[in-house]
Scaffold this active site. Structure first.
Site, mmCIF file in Angstrom:
data_model
loop_
_atom_site.group_PDB
_atom_site.id
_atom_site.type_symbol
_atom_site.label_atom_id
_atom_site.label_comp_id
_atom_site.label_asym_id
_atom_site.label_seq_id
_atom_site.Cartn_x
_atom_site.Cartn_y
_atom_site.Cartn_z
ATOM 1 N N SER A 108 0.833 -1.211 0.000
ATOM 2 C CA SER A 108 0.000 0.000 0.000
ATOM 3 C C SER A 108 0.867 1.260 0.000
ATOM 4 C CB SER A 108 -0.919 0.008 1.226
ATOM 5 O OG SER A 108 -1.810 -1.068 1.197
ATOM 6 N N SER A 120 -14.381 2.239 -1.336
ATOM 7 C CA SER A 120 -12.985 1.862 -1.117
ATOM 8 C C SER A 120 -12.107 3.098 -1.077
ATOM 9 C CB SER A 120 -12.517 0.937 -2.250
ATOM 10 O OG SER A 120 -11.113 0.803 -2.228
ATOM 11 N N SER A 157 -12.565 3.514 6.047
ATOM 12 C CA SER A 157 -11.144 3.354 5.676
ATOM 13 C C SER A 157 -10.338 4.636 5.874
ATOM 14 C CB SER A 157 -11.017 2.869 4.230
ATOM 15 O OG SER A 157 -11.590 1.606 4.062
ATOM 16 N N ASP A 169 -8.721 -5.743 5.644
ATOM 17 C CA ASP A 169 -7.803 -6.746 5.093
ATOM 18 C C ASP A 169 -7.352 -7.783 6.123
ATOM 19 O OD1 ASP A 169 -7.875 -5.900 2.504
ATOM 20 O OD2 ASP A 169 -6.041 -4.714 2.601
#
Length: 409
Positions: free
Chosen positions: A24, A145, A173, A292
């Site tokens: 990421s 997302s 998120s 995740d």
């Protein structure tokens, strides 16, 4: 390749593992270094996703195939849209052509981009003709997302007028948005995040600087699970990690105290210690900021025979696979009492664990790695085991360092 996996003879585990840089952080850093050539990246991930991202950034014409890399798909969509003179077809695997991208495409086109769909509207492949994006205001739903949001934020400082991004509704998120903003700040770009509005100031160039990528906390999760399923006294040291992390999955250090695992911080490293063999009898977690690690937590609970209720999982439906349905199928094969909705997972307590079950991985690296720690409790077969190269190519070698028995079938 499929493997047969069994645990070590001694389940008091002690070793040191160096984990590759976060994909990421790596993919964000790679895009910033393409926009601002004075940036040097250290501890770059050796994952497939990072290699695909790096390769994609070197292209300006023709077909760019990012295979299974969802992050690269979202980030490169923004990058090529704002790269004057680029003309690409951005595509990927069959699964990638089933993952929606309309919200991001609409936002970029609203800013002045020229993006169209090659086949089905709302899904890759995309035809992108890069041009100057002069508009600087756009809105997105807040519960999507974070990769859509980060795609816009990463290109924002290269736009003539920067960007004002309004997020509509309840934001999810947040740690991944803060990761992106933190990296922008690190290279000297001004940002603000007030309420539901994010501002990014334009900047034509940045001073030469080094971005040091922290190792991946998502990858660390599998070792948290291994320690939780091992005997008291186990201690595994992982590098390179920071106490003040940009990664949302660093919440692992708090969650896994419920499983008897303590985290000790050293200089650029953490040590995971099995301090207790009396975990909580039921785990209740809202993972909206760290989806995740849901697979890892669910499998850990099953391995310990305890129940859990995991919420905030709505984004798992559109990952490499539908991760909720995949967990439902594979844990059921092992004997679990499990139920899922489109955003939750509930696991009942169980003392049953079937042996030598073949775990399907669904082109999803996290399915392979999340189930691997169960080899401490029962032998397993992992189908398509090399899917782990997407984020952690050395995973099976590192398990062998811990004396897991990894045998190719």
């Amino acid at each position: 390749m499929k493997i047969h996996l069994a645990g070590p003879n001694n389940t008091v585990l002690k070793d040191t593992i160096k984990i590759t840089g976060s994909k990421s952080e790596s993919n964000r850093s790679l895009l910033l270094s393409a926009l601002y050539p004075g940036i040097e990246i250290q501890n770059l991930s050796n994952s497939d996703d990072a290699q695909v991202m790096e390769s994609g950034l070197m292209q300006k014409k023709g077909t760019v195939n990012i295979h299974h890399a969802g992050t690269a798909m979202r980030f490169l969509t923004g990058y090529f849209a704002a790269l004057e003179g680029s003309d690409v077809i951005l595509t990927g695997s069959k699964r990638m052509t089933e993952r929606p991208i309309k919200i991001l495409v609409d936002a970029l086109n609203e800013l002045g981009a020229d993006i169209s769909y090659v086949n089905e509207e709302g899904y890759p492949p995309l035809r992108i003709k890069g041009k100057k994006l002069a508009k600087n205001q756009v809105s997105l739903p807040a519960n999507i997302s974070s990769q859509y949001i980060s795609s816009l934020l990463l290109i924002a400082p290269s736009l003539e007028n920067g960007l004002e991004l309004e997020l509509v509704g309840k934001i999810t998120s947040v740690p991944y948005i803060n990761m992106t903003l933190g990296l922008l700040n690190e290279i000297g770009i001004e940002t603000s995040f007030q309420g539901n509005t994010i501002l990014v100031k334009p900047k034509a160039s940045v001073n030469p600087t080094a971005l040091v990528v922290e190792s991946d906390w998502s990858s660390a999760s599998y070792f948290y699970s291994i320690v939780a399923l091992s005997d008291v006294g186990s201690a595994i040291t992982l590098s390179a990690y920071k106490k003040s992390s940009l990664q949302g999955d660093s919440v692992l250090q708090e969650i896994y105290t419920d499983f008897g695992v303590e985290t000790s911080f050293g200089k650029n490293e953490i040590t995971l210690i099995k301090a207790s063999d009396t975990p909580k009898s039921f785990i209740d977690c809202d993972l909206v900021n760290a989806p995740d690690i849901a697979q890892t937590i669910a499998v850990t609970c099953f391995g310990l025979g305890i129940g859990c209720h995991l919420t905030g999982l709505h984004t798992l439906k559109i990952k490499e696979t539908d991760r909720l349905e995949a967990l439902n199928t594979e844990l059921t094969k092992l004997g679990a009492d499990i139920s899922v909705t489109d955003k939750t997972l509930t696991l009942g307590t169980s003392s049953i664990m079937n042996k030598d079950i073949a775990i399907d991985t669904y082109n999803d690296h996290r399915m392979a790695m999340a189930f691997a720690p169960l080899a401490l409790r029962t032998s397993l077969v992992i189908n398509d085991a090399m899917v782990v190269t997407k984020s952690y190519p050395d995973f099976w070698k590192d398990l062998e360092k811990l004396h897991f028995k990894v045998r190719e079938l």
